[in-house]
Motif scaffolding. Structure first.
Motif, mmCIF file in Angstrom:
data_model
loop_
_atom_site.group_PDB
_atom_site.id
_atom_site.type_symbol
_atom_site.label_atom_id
_atom_site.label_comp_id
_atom_site.label_asym_id
_atom_site.label_seq_id
_atom_site.Cartn_x
_atom_site.Cartn_y
_atom_site.Cartn_z
ATOM 1 N N UNK A 220 1.024 -1.108 0.387
ATOM 2 C CA UNK A 220 -0.428 0.198 0.056
ATOM 3 C C UNK A 220 1.289 0.902 -0.712
ATOM 4 N N UNK A 221 0.556 2.212 -0.964
ATOM 5 C CA UNK A 221 1.228 3.218 -0.676
ATOM 6 C C UNK A 221 0.998 4.561 0.146
ATOM 7 N N UNK A 222 2.082 5.676 0.144
ATOM 8 C CA UNK A 222 1.496 6.322 1.567
ATOM 9 C C UNK A 222 2.045 7.359 0.812
ATOM 10 N N UNK A 223 1.628 8.874 1.066
ATOM 11 C CA UNK A 223 2.207 9.821 -0.257
ATOM 12 C C UNK A 223 2.918 9.780 -1.360
ATOM 13 N N UNK A 224 2.299 8.961 -1.912
ATOM 14 C CA UNK A 224 2.836 8.234 -3.496
ATOM 15 C C UNK A 224 2.541 9.127 -4.699
ATOM 16 N N UNK A 225 2.657 9.410 -5.555
ATOM 17 C CA UNK A 225 2.153 9.545 -6.724
ATOM 18 C C UNK A 225 2.955 8.669 -8.298
ATOM 19 N N UNK A 240 1.520 12.738 -17.269
ATOM 20 C CA UNK A 240 0.163 13.059 -16.819
ATOM 21 C C UNK A 240 1.138 12.402 -14.988
ATOM 22 N N UNK A 241 0.629 13.507 -14.076
ATOM 23 C CA UNK A 241 1.377 12.873 -12.899
ATOM 24 C C UNK A 241 0.061 13.280 -11.900
ATOM 25 N N UNK A 242 -0.540 11.853 -11.470
ATOM 26 C CA UNK A 242 -1.546 11.558 -10.499
ATOM 27 C C UNK A 242 -0.994 10.763 -9.029
ATOM 28 N N UNK A 243 -1.732 11.131 -8.109
ATOM 29 C CA UNK A 243 -1.792 10.780 -6.758
ATOM 30 C C UNK A 243 -1.978 9.214 -6.416
ATOM 31 N N UNK A 244 -1.295 8.602 -6.169
ATOM 32 C CA UNK A 244 -1.973 7.181 -5.595
ATOM 33 C C UNK A 244 -1.878 6.709 -4.919
ATOM 34 N N UNK A 245 -3.818 6.474 -4.530
ATOM 35 C CA UNK A 245 -3.850 6.435 -3.477
ATOM 36 C C UNK A 245 -4.255 5.102 -2.865
ATOM 37 N N UNK A 248 -3.038 -1.533 -6.397
ATOM 38 C CA UNK A 248 -3.556 -1.942 -7.647
ATOM 39 C C UNK A 248 -4.329 -0.497 -7.871
ATOM 40 N N UNK A 249 -3.953 0.641 -8.737
ATOM 41 C CA UNK A 249 -4.065 1.941 -9.518
ATOM 42 C C UNK A 249 -4.255 2.052 -10.311
ATOM 43 N N UNK A 250 -5.296 2.584 -11.204
ATOM 44 C CA UNK A 250 -5.666 2.212 -12.746
ATOM 45 C C UNK A 250 -5.760 3.905 -12.777
ATOM 46 N N UNK A 251 -4.870 4.648 -14.260
ATOM 47 C CA UNK A 251 -5.227 5.343 -15.011
ATOM 48 C C UNK A 251 -5.469 5.754 -16.311
ATOM 49 N N UNK A 280 7.442 6.417 -13.452
ATOM 50 C CA UNK A 280 8.028 7.477 -12.328
ATOM 51 C C UNK A 280 7.448 7.094 -11.356
ATOM 52 N N UNK A 281 7.526 6.415 -10.528
ATOM 53 C CA UNK A 281 6.966 6.247 -8.665
ATOM 54 C C UNK A 281 7.516 6.965 -7.959
ATOM 55 N N UNK A 282 6.967 7.944 -7.230
ATOM 56 C CA UNK A 282 8.056 8.464 -5.911
ATOM 57 C C UNK A 282 6.599 8.923 -4.672
ATOM 58 N N UNK A 283 7.611 7.747 -3.795
ATOM 59 C CA UNK A 283 7.164 8.310 -2.810
ATOM 60 C C UNK A 283 7.491 9.006 -1.565
ATOM 61 N N UNK A 284 6.994 9.830 -0.979
ATOM 62 C CA UNK A 284 7.767 11.580 -0.199
ATOM 63 C C UNK A 284 8.787 12.338 -1.048
ATOM 64 N N UNK A 285 7.691 12.240 -1.919
ATOM 65 C CA UNK A 285 8.761 13.075 -3.241
ATOM 66 C C UNK A 285 10.245 12.698 -3.559
ATOM 67 N N UNK A 286 10.323 11.386 -3.338
ATOM 68 C CA UNK A 286 11.585 10.337 -3.899
ATOM 69 C C UNK A 286 11.358 9.468 -4.506
ATOM 70 N N UNK A 287 11.761 9.729 -5.651
ATOM 71 C CA UNK A 287 12.000 8.732 -7.037
ATOM 72 C C UNK A 287 11.957 7.050 -6.119
#
Length: 596
Positions: A220-225, A240-245, A248-251, A280-287
């Protein structure tokens, strides 16, 4: 010769030019990876004593083998055709400095049939299924400096496991060939962050002009995009940049035309247009993870009894391709070898391949995507119907679809062939239910492709009526096929009915999905093809042109699949020899395929 192969491979390793050095799965490519192919220590374990004796804790192995080639092959450096069911592999490796502070994943492209893995004597995990990949997170087991990787492979000569054309006896027979045991695809490491993409699905929709991307994260992601960038021929088309909540994430990406005149760039064999895409997946702003893939805007569908490609009728001209090489068996010897087979297929006027009884190396599907070739993805058969067979086929088929879902070249799935492994399917409701279950599992996983459930005869629930008929001449063929209704209720091959009891034709597209099999005269009585042999090029084309023309002139047939691309061992009905030399004028083959 064998020692020379090992010596050459050691030299190649020292020059960092390993066997099968290319990235193994280009539809999901990370930059930080380490190829582990090359010379490994090796041992047979005919008494199956290695685990009890803890060989994974340290043993002096007596042999060497070149991975990713199986011990039965020449390129392995062993070339042993005797039967061994238990095999051990071991090698040392060092973690690159760039992997520091990251998770380290260990990947196996394929190990036939079951594998257990240890890192530095610690158990990492196990996997069953000889044609599909698996991986382990080995972060907690590795250490600075040298690490030891140990693998036990188990490949029993039994028939509840999906074997395909791998024979379960020592010597090849009829159209079954030498088995492939143990590691037979690339082994490698990858580095990822704490949050990474475990699986990716890309689903183009040309009618809505969209692409659905689905990412499956490891947790599960935390503060991810997520950032997705789509390019076409080096030019950025979408970002496109979207927050991951959720895990299993769909865009969905809008792929509307670039202007009001030109259409989007469709994929088909004649123009295999591909879009590149970077994730590209980032969590807390870090790749945390980054990789690239691609997709093709392609649709395969049925309207009435026509097969449509991108909403237009498309006649499939397929070649049956076993995917065997004399020097390496199931493992393609090189990337160039894969490209050559696809290029030869297209030069002969075929627009597709039915990869017969083999889940192919992922780079074959990649090059089919790039060069433009339709592919039918077929499950290797098991041959001993039981609850074990049903479980093994189902599990491996699901992993097959998960691995290769994103390839635009794949337009059909074939879970069963000619009632192999379900020999009583005509009347046995249990076997019919099993076949139907495979159809519905595939349909639940993939609504974008066609399914030929039991290709050849005794068909049940299916999107295609695939008929196998090795009639040699047009006269006999036309006599059987001139009355469509009569043909569909009978047996075109004189021993198996087209539909299983309780099932009947429902208007599906009809293809002759195996025919031909023309062999040249041979002095070896063990060699064979179908319906005798031909003596020279003229007699070959007399028969090939006659029967192919009869199929093409039958108005309700929507395509065909010629047996086969190459000779394989004792089966000598290829258009090419086993070492890929044309037997006849390939331009003349092309002309036969192109004639309306």
């Amino acid at each position: 010769m064998i020692r020379l192969i090992i010596w050459e491979m050691k030299a190649l390793n020292n020059m960092t030019n390993q066997p099968r050095s290319e990235y193994p799965r280009p539809d999901f490519e990370r930059a930080e990876w380490l190829n582990l192919n090359g010379v490994w220590n090796f041992e047979f374990d005919d008494e199956n004593a290695g685990e009890e004796q803890r060989w994974y804790r340290g043993k002096e192995f007596s042999k060497e083998i070149v991975v990713p080639f199986c011990y039965q092959s020449e390129l392995s450096g062993i070339a042993g055709r005797e039967m061994h069911e238990y095999l051990w592999y071991e090698r040392e490796f060092e973690i690159p400095e760039s992997f520091a502070g990251k998770k380290v994943l260990l990947y196996f492209g394929a190990v036939d049939y079951a594998a257990k893995v240890w890192i530095n004597g610690e158990y990492a995990g196990k996997h069953q299924g000889g044609y599909v990949p698996f991986k382990f997170d080995i972060t907690g087991s590795i250490r600075p400096g040298k690490n030891r990787l140990t693998v036990k492979a188990e490949d029993r000569y039994e028939c509840t496991q999906p074997r395909g054309k791998q024979y379960w006896k020592e010597n090849p027979d009829r159209c079954w060939y030498t088995a492939t045991s143990g590691i037979w695809q690339t082994v490698w490491l990858e580095a990822v962050g704490g949050l990474y993409v475990d699986k990716l699905r890309i689903t183009p929709d040309i009618d809505r002009k969209t692409v659905l991307t689905e990412i499956f994260l490891n947790r599960e992601p935390e503060n991810a995009e997520l950032t997705v960038v789509v390019d076409y021929k080096g030019q950025e088309k979408k970002k496109i940049t979207a927050g991951i909540d959720r895990r299993i994430f769909k865009l969905t990406i809008d792929m509307a035309e670039e202007d009001y005149i030109d259409e989007i760039h469709y994929w088909k064999p004649e123009t295999p247009n591909l879009y590149d895409v970077r994730f590209t997946v980032k969590e807390d702003g870090i790749r945390s993870d980054e990789f690239k893939s691609y997709f093709g805007m392609r649709k395969i569908s049925v309207k009435g009894d026509f097969i449509l490609l991108n909403n237009s009728p498309y006649y499939q001209k397929l070649i049956l391709d076993q995917g065997y090489w004399p020097e390496s068996l199931l493992t393609p010897p090189s990337d160039r070898a894969i490209i050559h087979d696809i290029e030869m297929t297209k030069k002969m006027g075929f627009n597709g391949a039915r990869k017969h009884q083999k889940i192919e190396d992922p780079r074959y599907y990649y090059w089919a995507d790039k060069l433009g070739l339709l592919v039918w993805g077929e499950m290797p058969a098991a041959y001993d119907f039981s609850i074990e067979e049903t479980q093994n086929i189902t599990t491996e088929m699901i992993e097959f679809v998960n691995r290769d879902y994103n390839h635009p070249c794949i337009v059909a799935w074939v879970p069963l062939n000619e009632s192999w492994g379900v020999r009583n399917i005509y009347t046995d409701r249990t076997q019919q239910d099993f076949a139907k279950s495979l159809y519905y599992i595939l349909r639940s996983m993939d609504k974008t492709r066609l399914i030929s459930t039991n290709d050849g005869w005794e068909q049940v629930e299916s999107d295609i009526c695939g008929i196998h008929d090795y009639e040699a001449w047009s006269g006999e063929f036309n006599e059987k096929y001139h009355d469509k209704e009569q043909m569909l209720t009978g047996s075109v091959n004189n021993w198996r009915l087209l539909y299983a009891e309780g099932t009947e034709y429902g208007g599906q597209p009809i293809l002759v999905s195996e025919y031909g099999g023309i062999a040249f005269e041979s002095e070896d009585s063990g060699n064979w093809g179908y319906n005798g042999t031909v003596v020279d090029e003229n007699s070959f084309f007399e028969r090939f042109g006659d029967i192919t023309g009869a199929i093409k002139n039958t108005p309700y047939i929507r395509g065909y699949c010629y047996t086969q691309l190459t000779d394989v061992m004792q089966e000598i009905n290829g258009l090419l020899t086993a070492d890929r030399k044309p037997k006849v004028d390939i331009e003349a083959i092309r002309k036969v395929n192109e004639v309306k």
